[in-house]
Design a protein around this motif. Structure first.
Motif, PDB file in Angstrom:
ATOM      1  N   MET A 226       0.852  -1.178   0.000  1.00 57.26           N
ATOM      2  CA  MET A 226       0.000   0.000   0.000  1.00 57.26           C
ATOM      3  C   MET A 226       0.895   1.238   0.000  1.00 57.26           C
ATOM      4  SD  MET A 226      -3.417   0.958   0.760  1.00 57.26           S
ATOM      5  CE  MET A 226      -4.195   0.266   2.172  1.00 57.26           C
ATOM      6  N   PRO A 227       0.686   2.159  -0.912  1.00 56.98           N
ATOM      7  CA  PRO A 227       1.525   3.364  -0.939  1.00 56.98           C
ATOM      8  C   PRO A 227       1.246   4.282   0.240  1.00 56.98           C
ATOM      9  CG  PRO A 227      -0.233   3.541  -2.551  1.00 56.98           C
ATOM     10  CD  PRO A 227      -0.320   2.153  -1.962  1.00 56.98           C
ATOM     11  N   ARG A 228       2.277   5.039   0.607  1.00 59.18           N
ATOM     12  CA  ARG A 228       2.105   6.084   1.617  1.00 59.18           C
ATOM     13  C   ARG A 228       1.569   7.327   0.919  1.00 59.18           C
ATOM     14  NH1 ARG A 228       6.263   8.287   4.701  1.00 59.18           N
ATOM     15  NH2 ARG A 228       7.192   8.775   2.709  1.00 59.18           N
ATOM     16  N   VAL A 229       0.805   8.133   1.656  1.00 56.05           N
ATOM     17  CA  VAL A 229       0.265   9.381   1.123  1.00 56.05           C
ATOM     18  C   VAL A 229       0.948  10.525   1.861  1.00 56.05           C
ATOM     19  CG1 VAL A 229      -1.795  10.796   0.812  1.00 56.05           C
ATOM     20  CG2 VAL A 229      -1.928   8.315   0.547  1.00 56.05           C
ATOM     21  N   VAL A 230       1.592  11.401   1.084  1.00 45.92           N
ATOM     22  CA  VAL A 230       2.401  12.476   1.640  1.00 45.92           C
ATOM     23  C   VAL A 230       1.884  13.820   1.129  1.00 45.92           C
ATOM     24  CG1 VAL A 230       4.732  13.432   1.792  1.00 45.92           C
ATOM     25  CG2 VAL A 230       4.412  10.946   1.652  1.00 45.92           C
ATOM     26  N   TYR A 231       1.685  14.731   2.052  1.00 45.98           N
ATOM     27  CA  TYR A 231       1.352  16.117   1.713  1.00 45.98           C
ATOM     28  C   TYR A 231       2.639  16.909   1.866  1.00 45.98           C
ATOM     29  CZ  TYR A 231      -1.112  20.668   2.224  1.00 45.98           C
ATOM     30  OH  TYR A 231      -1.572  21.960   2.100  1.00 45.98           O
ATOM     31  N   ASN A 232       3.189  17.383   0.770  1.00 48.22           N
ATOM     32  CA  ASN A 232       4.440  18.139   0.771  1.00 48.22           C
ATOM     33  C   ASN A 232       4.138  19.506   0.174  1.00 48.22           C
ATOM     34  OD1 ASN A 232       7.022  19.150   0.547  1.00 48.22           O
ATOM     35  ND2 ASN A 232       7.854  17.382  -0.519  1.00 48.22           N
ATOM     36  N   THR A 233       4.329  20.562   0.971  1.00 45.44           N
ATOM     37  CA  THR A 233       3.971  21.896   0.502  1.00 45.44           C
ATOM     38  C   THR A 233       4.776  22.962   1.227  1.00 45.44           C
ATOM     39  OG1 THR A 233       2.071  23.319  -0.018  1.00 45.44           O
ATOM     40  CG2 THR A 233       2.108  22.299   2.173  1.00 45.44           C
ATOM     41  N   ALA A 234       4.716  24.155   0.697  1.00 47.77           N
ATOM     42  CA  ALA A 234       5.266  25.329   1.378  1.00 47.77           C
ATOM     43  C   ALA A 234       4.102  26.080   2.010  1.00 47.77           C
ATOM     44  CB  ALA A 234       5.996  26.233   0.388  1.00 47.77           C
ATOM     45  N   THR A 235       4.389  26.703   3.140  1.00 45.50           N
ATOM     46  CA  THR A 235       3.351  27.439   3.860  1.00 45.50           C
ATOM     47  C   THR A 235       3.952  28.680   4.492  1.00 45.50           C
ATOM     48  OG1 THR A 235       1.662  27.278   5.594  1.00 45.50           O
ATOM     49  CG2 THR A 235       3.695  26.065   5.963  1.00 45.50           C
ATOM     50  N   THR A 236       3.092  29.641   4.756  1.00 40.80           N
ATOM     51  CA  THR A 236       3.551  30.817   5.493  1.00 40.80           C
ATOM     52  C   THR A 236       3.681  30.438   6.967  1.00 40.80           C
ATOM     53  OG1 THR A 236       1.325  31.619   6.010  1.00 40.80           O
ATOM     54  CG2 THR A 236       2.316  32.364   3.919  1.00 40.80           C
ATOM     55  N   LEU A 237       4.311  31.301   7.710  1.00 40.36           N
ATOM     56  CA  LEU A 237       4.478  31.093   9.148  1.00 40.36           C
ATOM     57  C   LEU A 237       3.139  30.940   9.863  1.00 40.36           C
ATOM     58  CD1 LEU A 237       6.914  31.005  11.058  1.00 40.36           C
ATOM     59  CD2 LEU A 237       6.642  33.458  11.391  1.00 40.36           C
ATOM     60  N   ASN A 238       2.110  31.621   9.363  1.00 38.81           N
ATOM     61  CA  ASN A 238       0.801  31.533  10.002  1.00 38.81           C
ATOM     62  C   ASN A 238      -0.166  30.613   9.252  1.00 38.81           C
ATOM     63  OD1 ASN A 238       0.684  33.500   7.965  1.00 38.81           O
ATOM     64  ND2 ASN A 238      -0.841  34.727   9.028  1.00 38.81           N
ATOM     65  N   GLY A 239       0.367  29.686   8.447  1.00 35.13           N
ATOM     66  CA  GLY A 239      -0.431  28.593   7.919  1.00 35.13           C
ATOM     67  C   GLY A 239      -1.257  28.836   6.677  1.00 35.13           C
ATOM     68  N   TYR A 240      -0.771  29.659   5.752  1.00 32.46           N
ATOM     69  CA  TYR A 240      -1.471  29.849   4.489  1.00 32.46           C
ATOM     70  C   TYR A 240      -0.650  29.303   3.336  1.00 32.46           C
ATOM     71  CZ  TYR A 240      -4.705  32.891   6.947  1.00 32.46           C
ATOM     72  OH  TYR A 240      -5.646  33.378   7.816  1.00 32.46           O
ATOM     73  N   LEU A 241      -1.347  28.668   2.382  1.00 28.26           N
ATOM     74  CA  LEU A 241      -0.715  28.140   1.174  1.00 28.26           C
ATOM     75  C   LEU A 241      -0.597  29.202   0.087  1.00 28.26           C
ATOM     76  CD1 LEU A 241      -2.734  24.816   0.839  1.00 28.26           C
ATOM     77  CD2 LEU A 241      -0.405  25.101   1.692  1.00 28.26           C
ATOM     78  N   ALA A 242      -1.585  30.054   0.028  1.00 29.79           N
ATOM     79  CA  ALA A 242      -1.659  31.087  -1.010  1.00 29.79           C
ATOM     80  C   ALA A 242      -2.457  32.252  -0.437  1.00 29.79           C
ATOM     81  CB  ALA A 242      -2.358  30.537  -2.251  1.00 29.79           C
ATOM     82  N   ASP A 243      -2.369  33.390  -1.110  1.00 31.73           N
ATOM     83  CA  ASP A 243      -3.160  34.525  -0.644  1.00 31.73           C
ATOM     84  C   ASP A 243      -4.595  34.384  -1.153  1.00 31.73           C
ATOM     85  OD1 ASP A 243      -3.264  35.499  -3.297  1.00 31.73           O
ATOM     86  OD2 ASP A 243      -1.711  36.991  -2.957  1.00 31.73           O
ATOM     87  N   ASP A 244      -5.414  35.392  -0.917  1.00 29.19           N
ATOM     88  CA  ASP A 244      -6.827  35.316  -1.289  1.00 29.19           C
ATOM     89  C   ASP A 244      -7.063  35.206  -2.794  1.00 29.19           C
ATOM     90  OD1 ASP A 244      -7.929  35.386   1.310  1.00 29.19           O
ATOM     91  OD2 ASP A 244      -7.572  37.548   1.404  1.00 29.19           O
ATOM     92  N   GLU A 245      -6.079  35.597  -3.606  1.00 25.66           N
ATOM     93  CA  GLU A 245      -6.194  35.496  -5.065  1.00 25.66           C
ATOM     94  C   GLU A 245      -5.475  34.258  -5.591  1.00 25.66           C
ATOM     95  OE1 GLU A 245      -5.399  38.812  -3.736  1.00 25.66           O
ATOM     96  OE2 GLU A 245      -7.582  38.936  -3.751  1.00 25.66           O
ATOM     97  N   ASN A 246      -5.157  33.315  -4.718  1.00 25.88           N
ATOM     98  CA  ASN A 246      -4.445  32.080  -5.059  1.00 25.88           C
ATOM     99  C   ASN A 246      -3.028  32.335  -5.559  1.00 25.88           C
ATOM    100  OD1 ASN A 246      -6.585  30.285  -4.410  1.00 25.88           O
ATOM    101  ND2 ASN A 246      -7.581  30.885  -6.325  1.00 25.88           N
ATOM    102  N   SER A 247      -2.459  33.463  -5.200  1.00 28.61           N
ATOM    103  CA  SER A 247      -1.106  33.804  -5.626  1.00 28.61           C
ATOM    104  C   SER A 247      -0.072  33.230  -4.658  1.00 28.61           C
ATOM    105  CB  SER A 247      -0.934  35.319  -5.691  1.00 28.61           C
ATOM    106  OG  SER A 247       0.419  35.641  -5.951  1.00 28.61           O
ATOM    107  N   LEU A 248       1.057  32.816  -5.234  1.00 30.40           N
ATOM    108  CA  LEU A 248       2.210  32.348  -4.463  1.00 30.40           C
ATOM    109  C   LEU A 248       3.359  33.350  -4.531  1.00 30.40           C
ATOM    110  CD1 LEU A 248       2.311  28.596  -5.552  1.00 30.40           C
ATOM    111  CD2 LEU A 248       1.264  29.587  -3.518  1.00 30.40           C
ATOM    112  N   SER A 249       3.062  34.594  -4.881  1.00 27.25           N
ATOM    113  CA  SER A 249       4.121  35.592  -5.009  1.00 27.25           C
ATOM    114  C   SER A 249       4.906  35.738  -3.710  1.00 27.25           C
ATOM    115  CB  SER A 249       3.546  36.939  -5.452  1.00 27.25           C
ATOM    116  OG  SER A 249       2.611  37.401  -4.501  1.00 27.25           O
ATOM    117  N   TRP A 250       4.254  35.560  -2.568  1.00 25.82           N
ATOM    118  CA  TRP A 250       4.940  35.617  -1.265  1.00 25.82           C
ATOM    119  C   TRP A 250       6.045  34.568  -1.191  1.00 25.82           C
ATOM    120  CZ3 TRP A 250       5.024  31.182   1.498  1.00 25.82           C
ATOM    121  CH2 TRP A 250       4.071  30.206   1.172  1.00 25.82           C
TER     122      TRP A 250
END
Length: 188
Positions: free
Chosen positions: A1-25
């Motif tokens: 059975m494969p493992r499922v991994v969530y690998n991502t970057a996040t801000t210090l306060n837990g956001y993936l993207a801003d309100d416009e889905n931008s990753l410019s940060w």
């Protein structure tokens, strides 16, 4: 059975993207290359990936993939995009568009991954659906020294400390890389 991994970057306060889905940060953080140096090793262990429609559409537009589908990042990995909407297709890429719940999709994703891991690319709600279904094994976070006033949350679910175990902490440039194992509901 494969493992499922969530690998991502996040801000210090837990956001993936801003309100416009931008990753410019994220792209403005110095030292991102150092933080990404181990990504090719991670990717070599992935047999299938899953993403939601917002993540997929961001990739399409940000990278110009509709005009240049040959630039698809994951040509050798079976990719699943979950959406209830019709989305642009990428000729030549093994992208499978699906709708429905994670539990129904799981057998196909697991079969596609084979002996390798499944990477949940994002977004946070999709990861939450995998966690709810008991199919999330690991969370790998690259925490950037950025805060946003609001945005798309890292994982809009409640996971208590008894289901998460810190496995490692590493500094990579300006990023803190955290790895947590996730105890499945059926495990003691």
């Amino acid at each position: 059975m494969p493992r499922v991994v969530y690998n991502t970057a996040t801000t210090l306060n837990g956001y993936l993207a801003d309100d416009e889905n931008s990753l410019s940060w994220l792209f403005a953080v110095p030292g991102a290359d150092e933080a990404e140096s181990s990504f090719s090793t991670f990717l070599s262990g992935i047999g299938a990936l899953v993403m939601g429609s917002t993540t997929y559409e961001w990739l399409l537009h940000h990278e110009g993939l509709v005009e240049s589908p040959e630039k698809w990042f994951y040509p050798d990995i079976v990719s699943f995009v979950l959406s209830s909407r019709r989305l642009p297709r990428l000729p030549g890429a093994d992208v499978r568009y699906r709708s429905g719940d994670v539990e129904s999709l799981w057998p196909e994703v697991a079969a596609a991954a084979g002996e390798r891991d499944v990477w949940i690319v994002g977004g946070g709600d999709l990861v939450g659906q995998f966690a709810d279904a008991g199919h999330l094994d690991e969370i790998r976070l690259s925490v950037a020294p950025v805060t946003l006033a609001s945005g798309k949350p890292l994982l809009p679910r409640r996971l208590e400390s008894d289901s998460l175990r810190l496995e490692s902490v590493t500094a990579a440039g300006q990023f803190a890389e955290l790895v947590y194992s996730v105890r499945r509901p059926s495990e003691p």
